[in-house]
Design an enzyme around this catalytic site. Structure first.
Site, PDB file in Angstrom:
ATOM      1  N   GLY A  29      30.941  53.747  -7.114  1.00 31.48           N
ATOM      2  CA  GLY A  29      31.376  52.464  -6.561  1.00 31.48           C
ATOM      3  C   GLY A  29      30.657  51.268  -7.136  1.00 31.48           C
ATOM      4  CB  CYS A 237      63.272  58.596  -2.238  1.00 31.99           C
ATOM      5  SG  CYS A 237      63.864  58.388  -3.920  1.00 31.99           S
ATOM      6  CB  CYS A 240      64.354  62.602  -4.790  1.00 32.98           C
ATOM      7  SG  CYS A 240      62.854  61.941  -4.060  1.00 32.98           S
ATOM      8  CB  CYS A 262      59.968  58.121  -5.808  1.00 32.29           C
ATOM      9  SG  CYS A 262      60.405  59.313  -4.543  1.00 32.29           S
ATOM     10  CB  CYS A 268      61.694  60.353  -8.144  1.00 30.22           C
ATOM     11  SG  CYS A 268      63.201  59.932  -7.257  1.00 30.22           S
TER      12      CYS A 268
END
Lengths: 293, 189
Positions: A29, A237, A240, A262, A268
């Site tokens: 980080g 979606c 899909c 997606c 997808c």
């Protein structure tokens, strides 16, 4: 192969970047300064990610590049071609087949494995930058673990909007120490950052590299009474039918027609190949059949 | 002229260094795992893994400390020809190479500053063997816990308490490498 040094950068530059990556992994980080180089593409096109990828690639790797989840947008295509030309590495669009995935603003839907590396392109690595413009001050704030300002910002969101309105680049705290910008990924992706793969972040213009080792503790900042929520469009979606993936809203015509698809194109495509079909895709294929008859 | 010193570098530097870095990065990202590190043929007493690590990470920008037996004519000449890193006292080093005993006391090495914790030394500790038994390690990069043999426990516990400052360690033996960053919590298993 080409007449370029393997993966474009010279060896001394790669060593400098590699040292920064190792310190980044040792201090999760924390933003390690590095001497970012001019790349044959403009800042904002992922020069940080490209330099990190160049220092990390081996000839045995298979590279995947995504831009907002898609393999076939300009940024993704040009970076993929760049490494095909300068490193001669194999490339793929399949998440599962890739060993290194360079990404702009998304984490793939499919869970990543321990033998994979995710490289993020980062525009502004400093999570406190929009609150405090001075680098000297933000560096001091990180050293003193003084992150009150970030909580004030999130609190002001709640006071103004009734909820935390930050929906992307949502700040996280790493291993209980450094507050980190996860790059502009949607906050939907934040919980995925505790993953099995190594995550490397490169900011070219801002000259910073940071990293997350596997299984690193990554907590999205929040309040007890306003807990973090990984949100997405409340829809399935249309291609899909997936209900668990992050969606893009696409405007279809001038009369308000729209569809949700997606953002992860490989996810997808994989689902559609497996026989899943969404509402609009079903309607379209029905219409096609009708014309054929 | 002694031509021995000219030998033992990378055969194909960009590719050898790329594979070597991947092994070093995996080791640092996942403390306790043992990776294979090959490519260099450094003079004794430097191991293949330690020599490869030096070729991969060090250059004229990185002051290097050679501790104890490792500070000998052969090693200095090899470092000078292949790497070009200035050989310095422990206090000024970014990298240090030696046995655990020779590297002590660790308080000589830079641990970084609160603003720049990355400005700390990386120690390459040569060991007889690297065994995945002994101390229990926990922390970033480790799913639950792993075990690893370390030369001692207390020094690493003290080092972890300095976080975010502190030293980072590579352990090398033959062509094997493992690593221990400052974030890892070490306990007697």
């Amino acid at each position: 192969m080409s007449d370029y040094n393997f993966a474009y950068l010279d060896e001394q530059t790669k060593r400098m970047i590699r040292r920064a990556i190792l310190k980044g992994l040792a201090i999760p980080g924390y933003q390690v300064p590095f001497a970012s180089r001019e790349m044959p593409m403009p800042y904002g096109w992922g020069t940080g990610g490209v330099q990190v990828s160049a220092a990390t690639l081996t000839p045995a790797d298979t590279l995947k590049v995504i831009d907002q989840g898609a393999d076939d947008t300009t940024n993704a295509v040009s970076i993929r071609k760049f490494f095909e030309k300068t490193a001669g590495v194999a490339t793929t669009e399949e998440t599962g087949a890739a060993s290194i995935i360079q990404t702009r603003h998304r984490i793939p839907e499919e869970d990543l494995r321990e033998d994979q590396i995710l490289v993020y392109q980062v525009p502004i690595p400093e999570p406190l930058r929009f609150l405090e413009p001075s680098e000297i001050e933000t560096r001091k704030m990180h050293s003193l673990e003084e992150y009150g300002l970030m909580h004030v910002k999130l609190y002001e969101d709640i006071a103004k909007h009734g909820a935390i309105a930050t929906s992307y680049a949502y700040p996280v705290k790493v291993e209980g120490r450094y507050v980190m910008d996860p790059s502009p990924i949607p906050k939907f992706d934040n919980p995925k950052m505790e993953m099995a793969a190594i995550q490397l972040f490169g900011a070219g213009r801002e000259q910073r590299i940071y990293a997350l080792p596997p299984y690193c503790k990554v907590v999205s900042l929040d309040f007890e009474d306003f807990p973090f929520e990984a949100s997405k469009a409340d829809h399935a979606c249309d291609m899909c039918g997936a209900t668990d993936s992050y969606l893009d809203e696409v405007i279809m015509d001038d009369s308000g027609g729209r569809m949700f698809v997606c953002s992860d194109t490989d996810y997808c495509t994989g689902r559609r190949q497996a026989g899943h079909i969404g509402a609009q895709a079903a309607a379209a294929s029905a219409a096609l059949e009708e014309t054929a008859v | 002229m002694n031509t021995e010193v000219l030998k033992g570098g990378f055969g194909n530097a960009p590719v050898d260094a790329a594979y070597a870095f991947r092994a070093a990065m995996n080791a640092m990202a996942c403390p306790g795992t043992v990776e294979v590190l090959q490519g260099a043929q450094p003079p004794a007493p430097v191991s293949v893994a330690a020599g490869t690590l030096l070729l991969t990470l060090c250059d004229p920008d990185t002051p290097l400390h050679l501790a104890g037996d490792f500070d000998c004519e052969d090693v200095r000449a090899w470092v000078s020809f292949h790497i070009g890193a200035p050989v310095v006292a422990a206090e000024f080093s970014m990298f240090a190479l030696g046995s655990w005993e020779a590297l002590a006391p660790l308080s000589r090495f830079a641990i970084g500053t609160p603003e720049y914790p990355d400005r700390s030394a990386t120690l390459i500790v040569e060991q007889e063997v690297l065994a995945q038994e002994g101390m229990a390690l926990r922390g970033p990069g480790i799913k639950d816990s792993v075990t690893m043999s370390l030369p001692e426990t207390e020094a690493f516990q003290m080092n972890a308490m300095l976080f975010p400052l502190g030293l980072d360690f590579f352990f090398t033996s033959g062509d094997q490498v493992s690593a221990l960053p400052r974030t890892t919590k070490v306990e007697v298993a």
